[in-house]
Design a protein around this motif. Structure first.
Motif, short mmCIF file in Angstrom:
data_model
loop_
_atom_site.label_atom_id
_atom_site.label_comp_id
_atom_site.label_asym_id
_atom_site.label_seq_id
_atom_site.Cartn_x
_atom_site.Cartn_y
_atom_site.Cartn_z
N LYS A 285 32.42 35.23 46.66
CA LYS A 285 32.23 36.59 46.12
C LYS A 285 32.22 36.58 44.60
CE LYS A 285 34.24 41.22 46.23
NZ LYS A 285 35.36 42.07 46.73
N LEU A 286 33.13 35.80 44.00
CA LEU A 286 33.18 35.71 42.54
C LEU A 286 31.89 35.12 41.99
CD1 LEU A 286 36.85 34.44 42.06
CD2 LEU A 286 35.97 36.67 41.37
N GLN A 287 31.36 34.12 42.67
CA GLN A 287 30.11 33.49 42.22
C GLN A 287 28.94 34.46 42.31
OE1 GLN A 287 30.06 30.06 44.77
NE2 GLN A 287 31.05 28.73 43.25
N ARG A 288 28.92 35.25 43.40
CA ARG A 288 27.83 36.22 43.56
C ARG A 288 27.88 37.29 42.48
NH1 ARG A 288 29.29 36.49 49.06
NH2 ARG A 288 30.05 38.62 48.66
N GLU A 289 29.11 37.65 42.10
CA GLU A 289 29.27 38.72 41.12
C GLU A 289 29.24 38.21 39.69
OE1 GLU A 289 32.86 40.64 42.27
OE2 GLU A 289 32.00 41.57 44.07
N GLY A 290 29.07 36.89 39.52
CA GLY A 290 28.90 36.33 38.19
C GLY A 290 30.17 35.94 37.48
N PHE A 291 31.30 35.93 38.17
CA PHE A 291 32.58 35.54 37.54
C PHE A 291 32.78 34.04 37.71
CE2 PHE A 291 33.17 40.00 38.86
CZ PHE A 291 33.47 40.58 37.63
N GLN A 292 32.00 33.26 36.96
CA GLN A 292 32.00 31.82 37.12
C GLN A 292 33.33 31.17 36.71
OE1 GLN A 292 29.60 30.39 38.75
NE2 GLN A 292 28.54 32.39 38.88
N THR A 293 33.93 31.70 35.63
CA THR A 293 35.20 31.12 35.16
C THR A 293 36.28 31.28 36.22
OG1 THR A 293 34.64 31.63 32.87
CG2 THR A 293 36.97 31.20 33.37
N ARG A 294 36.38 32.48 36.77
CA ARG A 294 37.38 32.72 37.82
C ARG A 294 37.05 31.93 39.08
NH1 ARG A 294 38.34 39.02 38.54
NH2 ARG A 294 39.76 38.15 40.12
N ALA A 295 35.77 31.74 39.33
CA ALA A 295 35.36 30.95 40.50
C ALA A 295 35.79 29.50 40.34
CB ALA A 295 33.84 31.04 40.69
#
Length: 352
Positions: A285-295
């Motif tokens: 979900k984080l990757q889809r929403e663009g939160f790469q650092t948190r991913a």
């Protein structure tokens, strides 16, 4: 249920009852104005739960022994059989309630407690047998004692009368039931005690020839030696039974520890799988929403979970626990560590 910290590292597996106690303890800390610490709360709760487990299981063992054992037992094996049954049931109670006993300290306390109760019961069994056997011997020997006082044996032919009375006394003693585990020892002591008196009346019995006296002395010596052998066998059998009890207790402890470890391992893997699946979904979900650092941070947690999962499947994971179990056993239980080795081998073959 298993609890993980923020780094996805396993903290503990909890039963519903323990989880409820943990929640109450945690809330009480907040209400009292203290800053709650999960680790210290868990440590405090484990001490409470495990101390209670030792007390409850030890009390149950003691009560069951008192209910089922009727002293004196005829054999040491009879008492041992009851002990093994009660100890096994009490150990199940302890295992069911114990929580986070990581160094097996409380299991050792429980084993020490049971060992002491059993040792006390064995001592009571021996004393009861001694008292009853002595009372029977004194009762049967009362008539002979009266004859000794009035000089019935101190005359020609008195030795033959004495031998006849002694044979009847020994036969009557052996026929009595309920004497317990010290029966042969009491008879041995009695025959040894009577040797000097027997020798005295034999020497002064003028109706006996020198050869008859010599043969009679040899017969008495052989009878006493035979009874001494029986007395030693009785003591050796008791000692061997104690060792057998120690071996069985150790095997039972290791077997139930193995079962508990297997149950915890299954729960742990199930919880690992659940948390891992959840983390993977969160990462996706984080990757889809663009939160790469948190991913990427989530990836570290996922790797940690996978590493733990792999470690718990390794034989060395359980080896460490079982090796610790062998080391913490009371001294007496280390005499024959066969059970622990077999359990250890079971784990090695099961996970290879």
């Amino acid at each position: 249920m298993c609890i993980f910290n923020v780094n996805a590292e396993l903290t503990m597996c909890l039963s519903p009852s323990v989880l409820g106690s943990l929640a109450l303890t945690y809330v009480d800390s907040i209400r009292s104005g203290k800053i709650p610490c999960l680790e210290s709360t868990v440590h405090m709760l484990s001490e409470i739960e495990n101390t209670s487990a030792v007390t409850m299981a030890s009390k149950a063992y003691s009560e069951w022994m008192e209910e089922q054992v009727f002293l004196p037992t005829e054999t040491v094996e009879e008492l041992s059989a009851i002990h093994n049954q009660c100890q096994s049931q009490a150990l199940q109670l302890f295992m069911k309630q114990c929580f986070k006993d990581e160094d097996l300290r409380y299991q050792q306390e429980f084993m020490n407690s049971v060992a002491k109760i059993y040792a006390d019961m064995c001592e009571k069994n021996m004393k009861k047998s001694l008292d009853i056997s002595t009372a029977i011997m004194m009762d049967l020997g009362a008539a002979m004692k009266e004859k000794e006082k009035n000089g019935s044996y101190a005359k020609p032919g008195g030795y033959a009368v004495y031998v006849k009375d002694m044979d009847e006394l020994v036969e009557g003693y052996r026929a009595e039931s309920g004497k317990g585990v010290q029966a042969e020892k009491i008879l041995q002591d009695f025959l040894e005690y009577k040797q000097q008196f027997s020798e005295h009346i034999r020497i002064f019995d003028e109706s006996m020839s020198a050869r008859e006296k010599e043969l009679a002395a040899e017969r008495e010596k052989a009878e006493v030696a035979e009874q001494e052998r029986k007395g030693r066998e009785e003591e050796q059998r008791a000692a061997q039974q104690r060792q057998e009890d120690q071996r069985r207790v150790m095997e039972e402890n290791m077997a139930q520890l193995r079962e508990k470890l297997e149950q915890d391992r299954i729960k742990l893997h199930q919880e690992h799988d659940r948390v891992l699946e959840q983390r993977l979904k969160e990462q996706e979900k984080l990757q889809r929403e663009g939160f790469q650092t948190r991913a990427r941070e989530m990836e570290k947690q996922i790797d940690s979970l996978k590493k733990q999962h792999k470690e718990t499947e390794s034989p060395s994971y359980l080896d460490r626990i079982l090796d610790t179990a062998i080391l913490i056993l009371p001294v007496g239980y280390k005499l024959i560590p066969v059970g622990a080795k077999l359990v250890k081998h079971f784990w090695q073959t099961s996970f290879e």
